[in-house]
Motif scaffolding. Structure first.
Motif, PDB file in Angstrom:
ATOM      1  N   PRO A 546       0.820  -1.214   0.000  1.00 55.46           N
ATOM      2  CA  PRO A 546       0.000   0.000   0.000  1.00 55.46           C
ATOM      3  C   PRO A 546       0.851   1.260   0.000  1.00 55.46           C
ATOM      4  O   PRO A 546       1.848   1.344   0.726  1.00 55.46           O
ATOM      5  N   SER A 547       0.451   2.230  -0.823  1.00 56.48           N
ATOM      6  CA  SER A 547       1.228   3.470  -0.932  1.00 56.48           C
ATOM      7  C   SER A 547       0.361   4.711  -0.916  1.00 56.48           C
ATOM      8  O   SER A 547       0.873   5.822  -0.964  1.00 56.48           O
ATOM      9  N   GLY A 548      -0.973   4.547  -0.860  1.00 56.86           N
ATOM     10  CA  GLY A 548      -1.855   5.701  -0.863  1.00 56.86           C
ATOM     11  C   GLY A 548      -1.731   6.521   0.414  1.00 56.86           C
ATOM     12  O   GLY A 548      -1.406   6.002   1.481  1.00 56.86           O
ATOM     13  N   GLY A 639       9.005  -0.689  -1.370  1.00 56.72           N
ATOM     14  CA  GLY A 639       7.764   0.065  -1.229  1.00 56.72           C
ATOM     15  C   GLY A 639       7.841   1.426  -1.889  1.00 56.72           C
ATOM     16  O   GLY A 639       8.928   1.929  -2.203  1.00 56.72           O
ATOM     17  N   LYS A 640       6.665   1.993  -2.117  1.00 56.78           N
ATOM     18  CA  LYS A 640       6.564   3.325  -2.682  1.00 56.78           C
ATOM     19  C   LYS A 640       6.254   4.317  -1.563  1.00 56.78           C
ATOM     20  O   LYS A 640       5.455   4.042  -0.680  1.00 56.78           O
ATOM     21  N   GLU A 641       6.900   5.455  -1.630  1.00 53.81           N
ATOM     22  CA  GLU A 641       6.684   6.504  -0.641  1.00 53.81           C
ATOM     23  C   GLU A 641       6.304   7.806  -1.350  1.00 53.81           C
ATOM     24  O   GLU A 641       6.919   8.166  -2.362  1.00 53.81           O
ATOM     25  N   ILE A 642       5.309   8.492  -0.824  1.00 58.59           N
ATOM     26  CA  ILE A 642       4.918   9.803  -1.338  1.00 58.59           C
ATOM     27  C   ILE A 642       5.615  10.844  -0.479  1.00 58.59           C
ATOM     28  O   ILE A 642       5.246  11.080   0.676  1.00 58.59           O
ATOM     29  N   VAL A 643       6.647  11.436  -1.033  1.00 62.44           N
ATOM     30  CA  VAL A 643       7.473  12.425  -0.353  1.00 62.44           C
ATOM     31  C   VAL A 643       6.795  13.784  -0.505  1.00 62.44           C
ATOM     32  O   VAL A 643       6.469  14.204  -1.615  1.00 62.44           O
ATOM     33  N   PRO A 657      -1.501  30.109   6.342  1.00 60.60           N
ATOM     34  CA  PRO A 657      -1.719  28.750   6.859  1.00 60.60           C
ATOM     35  C   PRO A 657      -0.497  28.239   7.619  1.00 60.60           C
ATOM     36  O   PRO A 657       0.636  28.656   7.364  1.00 60.60           O
ATOM     37  N   VAL A 658      -0.733  27.326   8.557  1.00 66.36           N
ATOM     38  CA  VAL A 658       0.384  26.760   9.313  1.00 66.36           C
ATOM     39  C   VAL A 658       1.305  25.962   8.406  1.00 66.36           C
ATOM     40  O   VAL A 658       2.507  25.855   8.672  1.00 66.36           O
ATOM     41  N   LYS A 659       0.775  25.404   7.346  1.00 62.11           N
ATOM     42  CA  LYS A 659       1.573  24.682   6.346  1.00 62.11           C
ATOM     43  C   LYS A 659       0.856  24.770   5.011  1.00 62.11           C
ATOM     44  O   LYS A 659      -0.373  24.834   4.946  1.00 62.11           O
ATOM     45  N   GLU A 660       1.629  24.741   3.911  1.00 61.12           N
ATOM     46  CA  GLU A 660       1.072  24.683   2.563  1.00 61.12           C
ATOM     47  C   GLU A 660       1.871  23.696   1.723  1.00 61.12           C
ATOM     48  O   GLU A 660       3.099  23.803   1.645  1.00 61.12           O
ATOM     49  N   LEU A 661       1.201  22.747   1.117  1.00 60.47           N
ATOM     50  CA  LEU A 661       1.870  21.809   0.223  1.00 60.47           C
ATOM     51  C   LEU A 661       2.389  22.557  -1.004  1.00 60.47           C
ATOM     52  O   LEU A 661       1.648  23.300  -1.644  1.00 60.47           O
ATOM     53  N   LYS A 662       3.663  22.333  -1.321  1.00 58.46           N
ATOM     54  CA  LYS A 662       4.258  22.982  -2.486  1.00 58.46           C
ATOM     55  C   LYS A 662       4.959  22.004  -3.426  1.00 58.46           C
ATOM     56  O   LYS A 662       5.463  22.406  -4.476  1.00 58.46           O
ATOM     57  N   GLY A 663       4.985  20.740  -3.051  1.00 59.38           N
ATOM     58  CA  GLY A 663       5.603  19.761  -3.936  1.00 59.38           C
ATOM     59  C   GLY A 663       5.457  18.363  -3.378  1.00 59.38           C
ATOM     60  O   GLY A 663       5.260  18.171  -2.172  1.00 59.38           O
ATOM     61  N   PHE A 664       5.513  17.374  -4.257  1.00 61.71           N
ATOM     62  CA  PHE A 664       5.481  15.970  -3.835  1.00 61.71           C
ATOM     63  C   PHE A 664       6.069  15.111  -4.947  1.00 61.71           C
ATOM     64  O   PHE A 664       6.073  15.485  -6.116  1.00 61.71           O
ATOM     65  N   LYS A 665       6.571  13.960  -4.536  1.00 63.88           N
ATOM     66  CA  LYS A 665       7.096  12.983  -5.489  1.00 63.88           C
ATOM     67  C   LYS A 665       6.766  11.590  -4.982  1.00 63.88           C
ATOM     68  O   LYS A 665       6.810  11.340  -3.770  1.00 63.88           O
ATOM     69  N   LYS A 666       6.445  10.704  -5.900  1.00 67.42           N
ATOM     70  CA  LYS A 666       6.221   9.311  -5.523  1.00 67.42           C
ATOM     71  C   LYS A 666       7.434   8.516  -5.966  1.00 67.42           C
ATOM     72  O   LYS A 666       7.741   8.430  -7.158  1.00 67.42           O
ATOM     73  N   ILE A 667       8.137   7.940  -4.994  1.00 68.00           N
ATOM     74  CA  ILE A 667       9.368   7.217  -5.281  1.00 68.00           C
ATOM     75  C   ILE A 667       9.206   5.764  -4.848  1.00 68.00           C
ATOM     76  O   ILE A 667       8.354   5.434  -4.030  1.00 68.00           O
ATOM     77  N   GLU A 668      10.026   4.907  -5.402  1.00 65.82           N
ATOM     78  CA  GLU A 668      10.022   3.489  -5.025  1.00 65.82           C
ATOM     79  C   GLU A 668      11.431   3.095  -4.610  1.00 65.82           C
ATOM     80  O   GLU A 668      12.405   3.347  -5.333  1.00 65.82           O
ATOM     81  N   LEU A 669      11.532   2.469  -3.433  1.00 66.77           N
ATOM     82  CA  LEU A 669      12.825   2.077  -2.890  1.00 66.77           C
ATOM     83  C   LEU A 669      12.806   0.610  -2.483  1.00 66.77           C
ATOM     84  O   LEU A 669      11.840   0.138  -1.874  1.00 66.77           O
ATOM     85  N   ASP A 670      13.877  -0.086  -2.801  1.00 64.84           N
ATOM     86  CA  ASP A 670      14.052  -1.448  -2.303  1.00 64.84           C
ATOM     87  C   ASP A 670      14.429  -1.409  -0.828  1.00 64.84           C
ATOM     88  O   ASP A 670      14.784  -0.362  -0.281  1.00 64.84           O
TER      89      ASP A 670
END
Length: 727
Positions: A546-548, A639-643, A657-670
């Motif tokens: 699961p990675s969602g 597994g896949k991680e959403i950074v 806002p206390v935080k604002e999303l400004k970027g994300f990447k979905k990576i897969e690591l052994d």
């Protein structure tokens, strides 16, 4: 730029023919229709005659190549100028091959798969004769009581904007005239619909202009930048004026500020509803206000056809406004190539091969698996082992009601149930099935049978949730817990003392009291679509890790709503260093924080963040800031991680806002693999709407946060400094 064909046709049209182009009718009104269409709203008595139908501009709800070809053929035989019909339908998360609901797609954080799902939906719809879909829905949502949160991708404007662009690209492709496997997209609902008071559908929206621009409009702007062909107005009021008659929204923002020159369509019956809102005294006034505001097409009411001619003849309405609307509709028809090929992509033989093809189902399975969010996994109950004896219990064990609302032509008979999906993973007879209860009803016999079944198993999988009709349009709920019958069933099963894995089927974040305390593992599957059972089987048995991650917060209780990650601080924030025990912004009987925050989701492995670095401690508006850090898979499986990357503006001209999303990447690591991740930020990423709606940044201190969710982060700060030109 309008085409010569559109200009030439407009010059030949009578006033009556122009007005009828602005009317959209459902399939039953048209000759050649082989069925009664699929009606998605309250049917009303329409005052239309044969001539109106012969000159109508568009059709709502028709489906199937044979049916649409027949309707178009009959129409062209009777329309004086041979102007073809536009066929529009709600292809929201699939045509026949149903993908997960949009909220679930958002939780995949996979922009490429989201675009692919829209592309596949468009291909199936186009070969079946459809020209326009009423999707994507890009409303920002913060209140899970509102049933239509299932149509959105979540509570964050940045993420919603990314998905808006991807879905428009997927539906429309690059050239609608030459690429017949694509259809025009209609982004909805403009604007602010997601902020309906009390989470009650069609209800009042009341917000500042700055809030509208800051959070609710960006996804629409991004859809327009992506070339979307149509926009649907929303049912709600904005600053006291219904969107369908709101000149500020449509004339000022859409047309003047953003330069949108496509078609604006009302939602179902919304023009006539101006009377109910109390801004029009009758249908004549409703027609005048809607057209003057810029609503080009009236969906399923007759205010335009009954009144626009008289309004022109009386001098109350300038005919040029009708001409503007008509030529935009004609231009869309030309963009789709309908004047050269009125049947466009409709192909009876090809339809049988394309719709529900194996490749489409495979894509639906992949996206469904990536959309699932693992919320809890104590003692590593998951993944399951093929040798375990499994008791599958709950009202969804063998139910095809896993498609969700707005699946339109999707069939529950085609859906892979969770029983079917799990049975493929184990030896025959190793899955013991007992329903236990219905969605809202339970009997002592059903409960007793389920308990006895549970005693025979090594592990119990509970398949519970909402009936699909409990969410979607007109699916608002004040109590967002599971129905009492299912809570009673869960409590009874928990007494058996076996590990319990709960799988949730629902269209909104739920209040999980009565569920989480009886579950050793909890998988949010949403409504996963046609291939849902297979995807869930892949997750539960570890064939897919699961990675969602959540794109809408799960409240601790409904009393917190709205609860969202990018909220503002108060003058007395709870947890501040100098905060008192009582006199802070808090509940006396509940935490402030959600049960599960934005960006949260577990994996069968673990990830460690470290070595956060910024390329500079200070930047100007011409500099780039490189953010780098390491992510390591510290578990035993890949597994896949959403950074996720967030910023915080510590001091602004208005509260930030206390935080604002400004970027994300979905990576897969052994297992044990480590990777350095890079993000680039600039002054543009620090801008926001000021009190005068100026979009700019302020010099000062900013905090960069990176991590696995909005709450699990590591942080560093930097300064934005003014240049001489700024001073």
């Amino acid at each position: 730029m309008k085409s010569n064909k559109a200009i030439e046709l407009l010059a030949k049209m009578t006033l009556e023919e122009k007005i009828d182009q602005l009317m959209q009718l459902a399939t039953p009104f048209f000759k050649g229709a082989s069925d009664n269409g699929k009606i998605t709203g309250p049917m009303v008595h329409l005052k239309v005659d044969v001539k109106n139908v012969q000159n109508a501009g568009s059709v709502l709800g028709a489906s199937g190549a044979e049916n649409i070809i027949s309707i178009q053929k009959k129409h062209l035989e009777e329309n004086r100028l041979g102007i073809p019909l536009l066929f529009m339908s709600d292809v929201v998360h699939g045509y026949k091959t149903i993908f997960p609901i949009p909220l679930a797609i958002g939780c995949s954080w996979n922009i490429d798969l989201a675009e692919q799902s829209a592309k596949i939906a468009a291909k199936e719809a186009a070969v079946s004769g459809i020209h326009v879909t009423f999707a994507p829905m890009v409303d920002l949502v913060r209140d899970p009581r509102w049933g239509r949160v299932m149509e959105s991708t979540g509570e964050d404007p940045f993420l919603n904007s990314m998905f808006a662009k991807a879905q428009v690209k997927g539906f429309q492709g690059k050239d609608l005239k030459t690429n017949l496997d694509h259809i025009a997209a209609c982004v909805k609902h403009f604007a602010g619909y997601g902020a309906a008071e009390g989470g009650r559908d069609y209800n009042t929206v009341n917000m500042s202009d700055r809030e509208l621009h800051e959070n609710y409009l960006p996804p629409f702007k991004n859809a327009i930048n992506a070339g979307v062909k149509m926009i649907m107005s929303s049912f709600n009021i904005v600053d006291g004026i219904p969107a369908t008659a709101n000149k500020y929204l449509m004339r000022n923002i859409l047309r003047e500020q953003w330069g949108f020159d496509g078609v604006i369509i009302s939602d179902w019956g919304a023009v006539k509803e101006l009377i109910s809102h109390g801004v029009a005294s009758n249908e004549r006034e409703a027609a005048l206000k809607a057209l003057e505001a810029g609503t080009d097409i009236e969906m399923m009411t007759h205010c335009y056809t009954e009144n626009l001619k008289n309004l022109v003849e009386s001098g109350e309405l300038d005919e040029s406004l009708i001409d503007e609307a008509v030529i935009r509709i004609l231009q869309l028809k030309d963009d789709l190539g309908l004047f050269e090929n009125p049947y466009r992509g409709a192909d009876i033989k090809r339809e049988q091969k394309v719709v529900m093809s194996n490749s489409h189902r495979k894509a639906a399975r992949e996206l469904a698996a990536e959309s699932c969010v693992l919320l809890k996994n104590e003692k590593n109950v998951l993944p399951l082992e093929p040798m375990q004896k499994i008791a599958l219990i709950g009202p969804f064990v063998d139910s095809g009601d896993i498609l969700g609302q707005w699946s339109w032509l999707g069939s529950t008979d085609d859906a892979v149930t969770i029983a079917a999906g799990l049975s493929k993973k184990v030896k025959k007879n190793e899955v013991l099935i007992s329903k236990g209860s219905d969605i809202t009803m339970i009997t002592e016999d059903l409960k007793k049978q389920a308990v006895e079944t549970a005693k025979l198993a090594d592990v119990i999988v509970m398949a519970v949730g909402e009936h699909s009709s409990m969410s979607g349009e007109a699916g608002s709920r004040s109590n967002i817990q599971l129905p009492e019958a299912q809570l009673e069933l869960l409590k009874a099963i928990s007494t058996v003392g076996k590990p319990i894995v709960t799988v949730l089927f629902n269209g909104r974040p739920l209040d999980l009291h009565g569920v989480i305390e009886h579950s050793d593992a909890l998988l949010e599957a949403w409504y996963p679509g046609t291939e849902g059972g297979n995807a869930i089987g892949d997750i539960l048995f570890g064939d897919q890790n699961p990675s969602g991650k959540l794109t809408m917060s799960f409240p601790y209780s409904a009393g917190q709503i709205p609860v969202y990650y990018n909220h503002y601080n108060t003058g007395r924030p709870k947890g501040a260093p100098d905060a008192q025990v009582r006199y802070v912004s808090q509940y006396l009987d509940s935490p402030n924080d959600p049960l599960f925050p934005f960006g949260f989701g577990l994996s069968y492995t673990t990830f460690q963040y470290s070595n956060l670095k910024l390329s500079k401690n200070q930047i100007t508006k011409t500099d780039k800031l490189i953010v780098s850090f390491n992510v390591k898979n510290t578990g035993s499986v890949s597994g896949k991680e959403i950074v996720q990357l967030y910023i915080s503006d510590t001091v602004g001209e208005v509260v930030r806002p206390v935080k604002e999303l400004k970027g994300f990447k979905k990576i897969e690591l052994d297992s044990n693999e480590e990777q350095t991740i890079y993000f680039e930020l600039s002054e543009v990423d620090l801008r926001y709407f000021h009190s005068n709606l100026a979009y700019k940044s302020d010099p000062g201190t900013f905090i960069v946060s990176v991590g696995s969710s909005s709450t699990e982060v590591i942080e560093l700060s930097f300064q934005l400094i003014p240049t001489k030109e700024d001073q």
